[in-house]
Design an enzyme around this catalytic site. Structure first.
Site, mmCIF file in Angstrom:
data_model
loop_
_atom_site.group_PDB
_atom_site.id
_atom_site.type_symbol
_atom_site.label_atom_id
_atom_site.label_comp_id
_atom_site.label_asym_id
_atom_site.label_seq_id
_atom_site.Cartn_x
_atom_site.Cartn_y
_atom_site.Cartn_z
ATOM 1 N N CYS A 1 0.923 -1.046 0.037
ATOM 2 C CA CYS A 1 0.029 0.139 -0.028
ATOM 3 C C CYS A 1 0.952 1.168 -0.257
ATOM 4 O O CYS A 1 0.616 2.194 0.839
ATOM 5 C CB CYS A 1 -0.797 -0.178 1.391
ATOM 6 S SG CYS A 1 -2.174 -1.215 1.241
ATOM 7 N N THR A 2 1.801 1.316 -1.227
ATOM 8 C CA THR A 2 2.364 2.802 -1.110
ATOM 9 C C THR A 2 2.672 2.870 -2.675
ATOM 10 O O THR A 2 2.799 1.805 -3.426
ATOM 11 C CB THR A 2 3.790 2.464 -0.544
ATOM 12 O OG1 THR A 2 4.694 3.711 -0.880
ATOM 13 C CG2 THR A 2 4.544 1.289 -0.809
#
Length: 411
Positions: free
Chosen positions: A362-363
């Site tokens: 999640c980046t």
């Protein structure tokens, strides 16, 4: 040898892949079945052997090759290269133990690092390896620890030279550095060294790494020998060991080509002859890491999802920056560039597409390939990232977001 899928149009600029990783041997699909999971790293011992043999064929006699195992400390890789090279350079006690486990002579192992603890120094002294002293304070601590153990420590001075390796991917010398002792301070340190209970061996002079310009390597090596001669005049005993560093890079990106060794070798020949005359007892060492292993590795992940967002296509894999930080562009790149990538299980493909390959994190930094033209990708396809044999597995934040770790195999 590793066999990935045939090269695609976007990889035509990269001959090493075609020459080394597309010739014979097991397919990536079969290797994935053997490993039993994705993602994984696979390293090809035949390519490592070829790199060492190519270097030995061109470099002058009298030059010893050492493997800097920080580039890839997998025990099986270290064991293989310990049989091909003349020694191993380590950067921690854990690496030292792996090197010692190969069975090589401890005096062919050297230990560099700017923040060695007393416990690390004690282990290194007891093992009998060469400790590259990074400061005057470390020298004093080594002396006290050696006296307590009733062992004469083998030491060398790591010198921060008064020059740098120009156009180097990573500069390790010249200017203020945490590494080594400034060249102008070394004479006074050597005077003190002669007063202490130490077995002085020589110098470690390393000015930079990942360089593809022969003229820069030539200039740095010429200056390295000149500096060694100046400092040798202050040595408490004859120089028996001189590590001139490495610096030989490998190509990663479009426009880069393998470094030409011919001019470097021609320049080294008279330098080695002169060194044999001026430092007749010295073993001259060239220390290389990435050059031996970088091109011998692939990182393989599996596509778990394909999607489109506002006109752009994405393939999401089960591997990413947490496994291969450098390929994501977050390990020293100022402007992000794509590593060479292929769809490793696709033998042929008539359809190409522009697509970004990203990891599961999640980046927005978790990018494996940004807008590359590749064969049309499907769920279950295997994505191969080339040039992954160095600074991949161990230089990545594998516990970031607590995803499973990749495997490593040597074939």
């Amino acid at each position: 040898m590793i066999k990935a899928a045939p090269k695609h149009a976007n990889m035509d600029w990269f001959p090493v892949i075609d020459n080394c990783l597309h010739a014979g041997g097991q397919t990536i699909t079969r290797l994935a079945a053997r490993v039993g999971q994705t993602p994984f790293y696979v390293y090809d011992r035949s390519i490592m052997t070829q790199k060492v043999e190519q270097l030995r064929a061109v470099l002058p006699e009298g030059l010893h090759l050492h493997y800097a195992m920080k580039a890839n400390p997998m025990p099986a890789v270290v064991q293989h290269l310990s049989q091909l090279t003349d020694g191993i350079d380590v950067a921690s006690v854990a690496e030292m133990q792996v090197a010692l486990n190969t069975g090589i002579n401890p005096l062919t192992i050297s230990f560099a690092g700017p923040g060695k603890t007393d416990a690390e120094l004690r282990s290194a002294i007891a093992a009998g390896i060469i400790i590259n002293m990074e400061s005057e304070g470390e020298m004093e601590r080594i002396t006290l620890l050696g006296n307590a153990l009733s062992i004469l420590p083998n030491v060398a001075v790591r010198v921060n030279p008064d020059f740098e390796l120009k156009t180097s991917g990573m500069k390790m010398g010249g200017g203020p550095k945490p590494f080594g002792v400034d060249a102008e301070r070394v004479p006074e340190m050597l005077k003190r060294c002669g007063e202490l209970n130490l077995n002085f061996k020589g110098f470690h002079i390393f000015s930079g790494s990942q360089n593809l310009r022969p003229e820069a390597i030539i200039e740095a090596q010429t200056k390295t020998f000149a500096l060694a001669y100046r400092l040798a005049e202050f040595a408490p005993q004859p120089i028996t060991w001189l590590n001139i560093g490495g610096g030989l890079g490998i190509p990663y990106f479009p426009g880069e080509t393998p470094i030409s060794l011919d001019a470097i070798a021609e320049n080294l020949k008279p330098l080695i002859i002169e060194a044999q005359q001026r430092l007749p007892e010295a073993e001259i060492v060239m220390e290389l890491g990435r050059y031996f292993v970088g091109e011998a590795g692939l990182y393989i992940s599996e596509v778990v999802e394909c999607k489109e967002s506002r006109g752009e296509k994405y393939a999401i894999t089960n591997g990413g920056l947490h496994h291969h930080l450098s390929a994501s562009g977050n390990f020293g790149q100022v402007i992000r560039k794509n590593y060479p990538v292929s769809v490793a299980n696709r033998v042929t493909s008539d359809r190409l597409e522009k697509i970004s390959i990203v990891g599961p994190l999640c980046t927005p930094l978790d990018i494996i390939a940004d807008k590359m033209t590749l064969p049309e990708i499907c769920v279950g396809d295997l994505i191969a990232v080339y040039q992954s044999g160095a600074y991949g597995f161990t230089a990545s934040p594998r516990d970031f977001l607590s995803h499973p770790h990749p495997m490593e195999i040597l074939v």
